[in-house]
Design a protein around this motif. Structure first.
Motif, short mmCIF file in Angstrom:
data_model
loop_
_atom_site.label_atom_id
_atom_site.label_comp_id
_atom_site.label_asym_id
_atom_site.label_seq_id
_atom_site.Cartn_x
_atom_site.Cartn_y
_atom_site.Cartn_z
N VAL A 1 0.80 -1.08 -0.36
CA VAL A 1 -0.32 0.03 -0.21
C VAL A 1 0.92 1.16 0.07
O VAL A 1 0.74 2.20 -0.82
N ILE A 2 1.61 1.32 0.91
CA ILE A 2 2.02 2.52 0.75
C ILE A 2 3.06 2.73 0.02
O ILE A 2 3.57 3.81 -0.83
N ARG A 3 4.39 1.72 -0.63
CA ARG A 3 5.19 1.56 -2.07
C ARG A 3 3.92 2.16 -3.63
O ARG A 3 4.46 2.72 -4.74
N SER A 4 3.05 1.17 -3.06
CA SER A 4 1.82 1.69 -4.35
C SER A 4 1.47 3.41 -4.61
O SER A 4 1.10 3.57 -5.50
N THR A 5 1.61 3.44 -3.21
CA THR A 5 0.54 4.53 -2.91
C THR A 5 1.51 6.52 -3.12
O THR A 5 1.51 7.09 -4.10
N ALA A 6 2.46 5.71 -2.94
CA ALA A 6 3.92 6.91 -3.18
C ALA A 6 4.95 5.97 -3.73
O ALA A 6 6.52 6.07 -2.74
N PRO A 7 5.19 5.95 -4.81
CA PRO A 7 6.43 5.64 -5.40
C PRO A 7 7.63 6.13 -5.54
O PRO A 7 8.87 5.32 -5.46
N GLN A 8 7.57 7.33 -5.01
CA GLN A 8 8.81 8.46 -5.11
C GLN A 8 9.67 8.19 -3.60
O GLN A 8 10.75 8.44 -3.16
N LEU A 9 8.88 7.57 -2.35
CA LEU A 9 9.47 6.93 -1.84
C LEU A 9 10.20 5.03 -1.99
O LEU A 9 10.24 4.18 -2.67
N THR A 10 11.64 5.82 -1.39
CA THR A 10 12.57 4.38 -1.52
C THR A 10 12.77 3.81 0.10
O THR A 10 12.50 4.24 1.31
N PRO A 11 12.23 2.37 0.26
CA PRO A 11 12.63 1.50 1.12
C PRO A 11 14.28 1.81 2.23
O PRO A 11 14.69 1.77 0.88
N ARG A 12 13.97 0.87 2.57
CA ARG A 12 14.94 1.65 3.77
C ARG A 12 14.60 0.57 5.02
O ARG A 12 13.18 0.62 5.67
N LEU A 13 15.65 0.23 5.51
CA LEU A 13 16.03 -0.41 7.05
C LEU A 13 16.39 1.60 7.83
O LEU A 13 16.91 2.42 7.62
N TRP A 14 15.42 1.82 9.54
CA TRP A 14 15.07 2.95 10.18
C TRP A 14 15.40 1.77 11.19
O TRP A 14 14.04 1.75 11.16
N TYR A 15 16.56 2.66 11.87
CA TYR A 15 17.03 1.17 13.11
C TYR A 15 16.42 0.22 13.56
O TYR A 15 15.76 -0.25 14.26
N GLY A 16 16.43 -0.73 11.78
CA GLY A 16 16.08 -1.88 11.88
C GLY A 16 14.22 -2.39 11.42
O GLY A 16 14.08 -3.34 11.60
N LEU A 17 13.74 -1.27 11.28
CA LEU A 17 12.78 -1.05 11.15
C LEU A 17 12.47 -0.92 9.54
O LEU A 17 13.33 -0.15 9.06
N PRO A 18 11.35 -1.68 9.62
CA PRO A 18 11.14 -1.11 7.47
C PRO A 18 10.70 0.07 7.79
O PRO A 18 10.09 0.79 8.48
N ALA A 19 11.45 1.31 6.48
CA ALA A 19 10.71 2.12 6.69
C ALA A 19 10.42 2.60 5.12
O ALA A 19 11.30 2.61 4.38
#
Length: 146
Positions: A57-75
């Motif tokens: 849902v997040i990636r399809s809503t805002a494809p400009q966002l880059t997935p990454r780990l943030w303090y070990g959490l999906p972000a």
């Protein structure tokens, strides 16, 4: 659903973060999509299914966002600044998956507004709310803080 069914066995709630990071570094998955997928895959059910859907849902809503780990959490980041994240309940021994936003999202609504949400199920109504919040968060990230 019992506490153990929701969070997994008590001894499995605090995974060895150092071991997890070391394994990810060795595999070359220190950051990005592969690391987020590995973190989601490591979650116990039913949280893994919810996290997979939330990721979609997040990636399809805002494809400009880059997935990454943030303090070990999906972000998910916009220009290296994390906008939103989620964590499995076993991370801190909680009873639900948490979906949250950083101050970069600027979801300002007056002088007080929620920045984290507990999710126990992710149906159509909840997906619509996630989409709305992510759209607002991404559209607001280029504004100056109030």
């Amino acid at each position: 659903m019992s506490d153990e069914q929701m969070n997994g066995p008590a001894d499995a709630r605090q995974p060895d973060r150092r071991k997890q990071r070391r394994t990810m570094r060795r595999s070359g998955a220190v950051d990005g999509e592969e690391a987020v997928r590995a973190a989601i895959t490591a979650m116990p059910e039913p949280w893994r299914s919810i996290a997979e859907r939330l990721d979609f849902v997040i990636r399809s809503t805002a494809p400009q966002l880059t997935p990454r780990l943030w303090y070990g959490l999906p972000a998910y980041a916009l220009e290296k600044a994390v906008v939103c994240f989620f964590r499995s309940p076993q991370t801190f021994g909680e009873r639900s998956l948490t979906f949250g936003f950083t101050d970069k999202a600027q979801l300002d609504e007056g002088t007080w507004w929620p920045v984290a949400f507990a999710i126990t199920e992710l149906g159509p109504a909840e997906e619509a709310r996630v989409r709305e919040l992510v759209q607002r968060a991404v559209g607001a990230t280029d504004r100056e803080p109030r």
